[in-house]
Design a protein around this motif. Structure first.
Motif, PDB file in Angstrom:
ATOM      1  N   LEU A 294     -45.275 -41.522   3.525  1.00 47.88           N
ATOM      2  CA  LEU A 294     -45.830 -41.864   1.866  1.00 47.88           C
ATOM      3  C   LEU A 294     -45.821 -40.567   1.256  1.00 47.88           C
ATOM      4  O   LEU A 294     -45.846 -40.392   0.186  1.00 47.88           O
ATOM      5  CB  LEU A 294     -46.983 -42.756   1.842  1.00 47.88           C
ATOM      6  CG  LEU A 294     -46.755 -44.205   1.824  1.00 47.88           C
ATOM      7  CD1 LEU A 294     -47.635 -45.201   1.540  1.00 47.88           C
ATOM      8  CD2 LEU A 294     -45.542 -44.369   0.703  1.00 47.88           C
ATOM      9  N   ASN A 295     -46.302 -39.691   1.930  1.00 42.92           N
ATOM     10  CA  ASN A 295     -46.547 -38.160   1.560  1.00 42.92           C
ATOM     11  C   ASN A 295     -45.315 -37.741   0.851  1.00 42.92           C
ATOM     12  O   ASN A 295     -45.388 -37.113  -0.513  1.00 42.92           O
ATOM     13  CB  ASN A 295     -47.178 -37.192   2.190  1.00 42.92           C
ATOM     14  CG  ASN A 295     -46.250 -37.074   3.742  1.00 42.92           C
ATOM     15  OD1 ASN A 295     -45.608 -38.060   4.146  1.00 42.92           O
ATOM     16  ND2 ASN A 295     -46.443 -35.862   4.250  1.00 42.92           N
ATOM     17  N   LEU A 296     -44.139 -38.034   1.460  1.00 44.68           N
ATOM     18  CA  LEU A 296     -42.884 -37.603   0.790  1.00 44.68           C
ATOM     19  C   LEU A 296     -42.616 -38.354  -0.481  1.00 44.68           C
ATOM     20  O   LEU A 296     -42.167 -37.878  -1.412  1.00 44.68           O
ATOM     21  CB  LEU A 296     -41.632 -37.969   1.926  1.00 44.68           C
ATOM     22  CG  LEU A 296     -40.373 -37.471   1.478  1.00 44.68           C
ATOM     23  CD1 LEU A 296     -40.252 -36.152   1.366  1.00 44.68           C
ATOM     24  CD2 LEU A 296     -39.504 -37.872   2.420  1.00 44.68           C
ATOM     25  N   TYR A 297     -42.857 -39.767  -0.268  1.00 42.64           N
ATOM     26  CA  TYR A 297     -42.776 -40.452  -1.497  1.00 42.64           C
ATOM     27  C   TYR A 297     -43.461 -40.323  -2.787  1.00 42.64           C
ATOM     28  O   TYR A 297     -43.050 -40.168  -3.803  1.00 42.64           O
ATOM     29  CB  TYR A 297     -43.095 -42.119  -0.918  1.00 42.64           C
ATOM     30  CG  TYR A 297     -43.129 -43.138  -2.434  1.00 42.64           C
ATOM     31  CD1 TYR A 297     -41.669 -43.510  -2.809  1.00 42.64           C
ATOM     32  CD2 TYR A 297     -43.944 -43.422  -2.841  1.00 42.64           C
ATOM     33  CE1 TYR A 297     -41.389 -44.340  -3.796  1.00 42.64           C
ATOM     34  CE2 TYR A 297     -43.999 -44.297  -3.828  1.00 42.64           C
ATOM     35  CZ  TYR A 297     -42.842 -44.756  -4.411  1.00 42.64           C
ATOM     36  OH  TYR A 297     -42.708 -45.560  -5.561  1.00 42.64           O
ATOM     37  N   ASN A 298     -44.806 -39.767  -2.189  1.00 42.65           N
ATOM     38  CA  ASN A 298     -45.568 -39.460  -3.268  1.00 42.65           C
ATOM     39  C   ASN A 298     -45.387 -38.212  -4.172  1.00 42.65           C
ATOM     40  O   ASN A 298     -45.490 -37.676  -5.144  1.00 42.65           O
ATOM     41  CB  ASN A 298     -47.300 -39.312  -3.037  1.00 42.65           C
ATOM     42  CG  ASN A 298     -47.663 -40.882  -2.543  1.00 42.65           C
ATOM     43  OD1 ASN A 298     -47.470 -41.688  -3.010  1.00 42.65           O
ATOM     44  ND2 ASN A 298     -48.621 -40.789  -1.475  1.00 42.65           N
ATOM     45  N   LEU A 299     -44.798 -37.364  -3.140  1.00 47.10           N
ATOM     46  CA  LEU A 299     -44.077 -35.970  -3.619  1.00 47.10           C
ATOM     47  C   LEU A 299     -43.143 -36.400  -4.766  1.00 47.10           C
ATOM     48  O   LEU A 299     -42.962 -35.586  -5.694  1.00 47.10           O
ATOM     49  CB  LEU A 299     -43.727 -35.123  -2.516  1.00 47.10           C
ATOM     50  CG  LEU A 299     -43.270 -33.680  -2.684  1.00 47.10           C
ATOM     51  CD1 LEU A 299     -44.328 -32.993  -3.088  1.00 47.10           C
ATOM     52  CD2 LEU A 299     -42.604 -33.178  -1.371  1.00 47.10           C
ATOM     53  N   CYS A 300     -42.299 -37.365  -4.426  1.00 48.76           N
ATOM     54  CA  CYS A 300     -41.326 -37.654  -5.213  1.00 48.76           C
ATOM     55  C   CYS A 300     -41.834 -38.190  -6.546  1.00 48.76           C
ATOM     56  O   CYS A 300     -41.230 -37.877  -7.719  1.00 48.76           O
ATOM     57  CB  CYS A 300     -40.328 -38.667  -4.673  1.00 48.76           C
ATOM     58  SG  CYS A 300     -39.545 -38.186  -3.467  1.00 48.76           S
TER      59      CYS A 300
END
Ligand code: COA
Length: 381
Positions: A294-300
């Motif tokens: 989810l950290n990747l999604y939040n970065l997006c």
């Protein structure tokens, strides 16, 4: 001569063919205000209610299939997934440094030599050819991946639907229900998109009455570029480069200061958000939940906000497509081949529509070079 020069200089150049309608089409409509239709159906409804094979049928036959028609298409697709042995051997022979899109471009061209009815140019023969290409492009992509990673090739079986089959051949294990839905929706969302650059390239080739394999080969080569389908792979390199949300602002500002394009953002036609983005964002979020990324999604989401603040542009199809494929375990360099494996349905439909239109696509240009230069023989230059 003088008259010709005057006519030439009067020609209006539409740079990038922006807003030029090069032909009529019934296949899809890209509404700049943010809606996409396939054969008149809003993509939002299709992605919720039909499977990818129904979309393929819709695009190739112009109507949604009955249950029997769908079953028949599905079994045709599965039986056509098998590749000629020569193609598999050829894939084995390429240098490991070659990009999967280079291999795909070459093998689509190679496939034409194994067409069972090369002399037939009827609509029925071209539709059979289209189904063959829709089925075989994903197998070329999967075969390349399995061979490159020293894994056993997986034989097609009639146990699965077509998109999950693709994932099965690629990864060697059956998809679970969430993965199955994700790949199905991904393929539906990538199936067609008006006169985008690769589709136009395919239509130009078809307009000379060249064969469908040549047209699709040109389309694959055109999709490969980072301003088109090649963007999704680049998105992932960008996401890899940014470590935390706190770094986003400076990273994006740095790109803009260097006049660099932010990959996965902006669009030639849409002036609002790309209608495919919301679906892919949702798929990406669900998959990231499962894979604990989810950290990747939040970065997006942070990148989306910063880019919109600074440039007033939105993410396009490639931004969350990249995150989706990453969460499905697809290596970065195979992102564009997955795009091609879905768009091949649109390309082949456009090729057939172009054959019907039966007009050579051949624009003009405004010559801005010199006239009447004195010729100097080679020994005097
Ligand atoms: C898709 C793309 C080629 C469209 O190009 P285009 O039609 O020429 O873009 P526009 O004319 O609408 O651009 C309008 C403005 O936004 C800027 N812009 C567009 N996309 C941008 C991006 N990705 N990053 C930074 N700025 C961008 C343009 O530079 C232009 O700025 P300006 O008015 O200050 O000159 C372009 O947006 C792009 O290169 N995107 C990145 C690659 C990508 O994701 N491709 C996949 C497309 S589906």
């Amino acid at each position: 001569m003088i008259q010709h020069m005057i006519n030439n200089h009067d020609k209006v150049v539409t740079r990038g063919l922006r807003d030029v309608a090069a032909a009529e089409t019934k296949i899809s409509f890209v509404d700049p205000l943010g809606t996409l239709y396939y054969l008149g159906y809003n993509i939002d409804a299709l992605v919720e209610h039909v499977c990818y094979e129904e979309v393929v049928y819709l695009i190739l036959y112009g109507k949604l299939p009955t249950k029997n028609e769908l079953d028949e298409l599905r079994s045709q697709l599965i039986s056509e997934m098998q590749l000629p042995e020569a193609i598999v051997n050829s894939i084995k022979s390429f240098p490991l440094t070659s990009h999967p899109m280079e291999v795909l471009r070459t093998e689509v061209s190679h496939l034409s030599m194994y067409d069972p009815d090369p002399d037939y140019t009827s609509e029925q023969a071209n539709r059979r050819r289209a189904i063959r290409l829709v089925a075989k492009v994903p197998t070329i992509v999967s075969t390349l991946h399995r061979l490159r990673t020293n894994q056993q090739l997986v034989a097609p079986s009639d146990e699965f639907g077509f998109p999950e089959h693709f994932l099965y051949l690629f990864r060697g294990k059956p998809a679970d229900s969430e993965e199955k839905e994700s790949i199905d929706r991904f393929m539906t969302l990538h199936a067609d998109h008006g006169f985008n650059a690769s589709t136009f390239a395919a239509r130009v080739t078809a307009s000379t009455n060249s064969d469908m394999y040549s047209a699709v080969t040109c389309a694959v080569g055109t999709l490969k570029g980072p301003l088109h389908g090649g963007a999704s792979e680049k998105v992932m390199y960008m996401l890899d480069d940014i470590n935390t949300e706190a770094e986003v602002e400076d990273y994006i500002q740095g790109m803009l200061d260097d006049q660099k394009k932010i990959m996965g953002f902006g669009h030639r036609v849409y002036r609002a958000e790309d209608p495919r983005t919301k679906h892919l964002r949702e798929i990406a979020e669900n998959l990231c939940h499962r894979t604990n990324t989810l950290n990747l999604y939040n970065l997006c989401i942070r990148i989306e906000n910063v880019v919109h603040e600074k440039k007033k542009i939105f993410p396009n199809v490639d931004f969350y497509a990249a995150v989706t494929l990453n969460a499905l375990g697809v290596p970065f360099e195979f992102f564009t081949p997955f795009f091609a494996s879905s768009r091949v349905s649109g390309w082949t439909a456009h090729v057939m529509e172009q054959y019907k239109d039966a007009v050579l696509l051949r624009p003009s240009s405004r010559y801005v070079g010199e006239y009447g230069r004195p010729f100097v023989p080679i020994e005097k230059r």
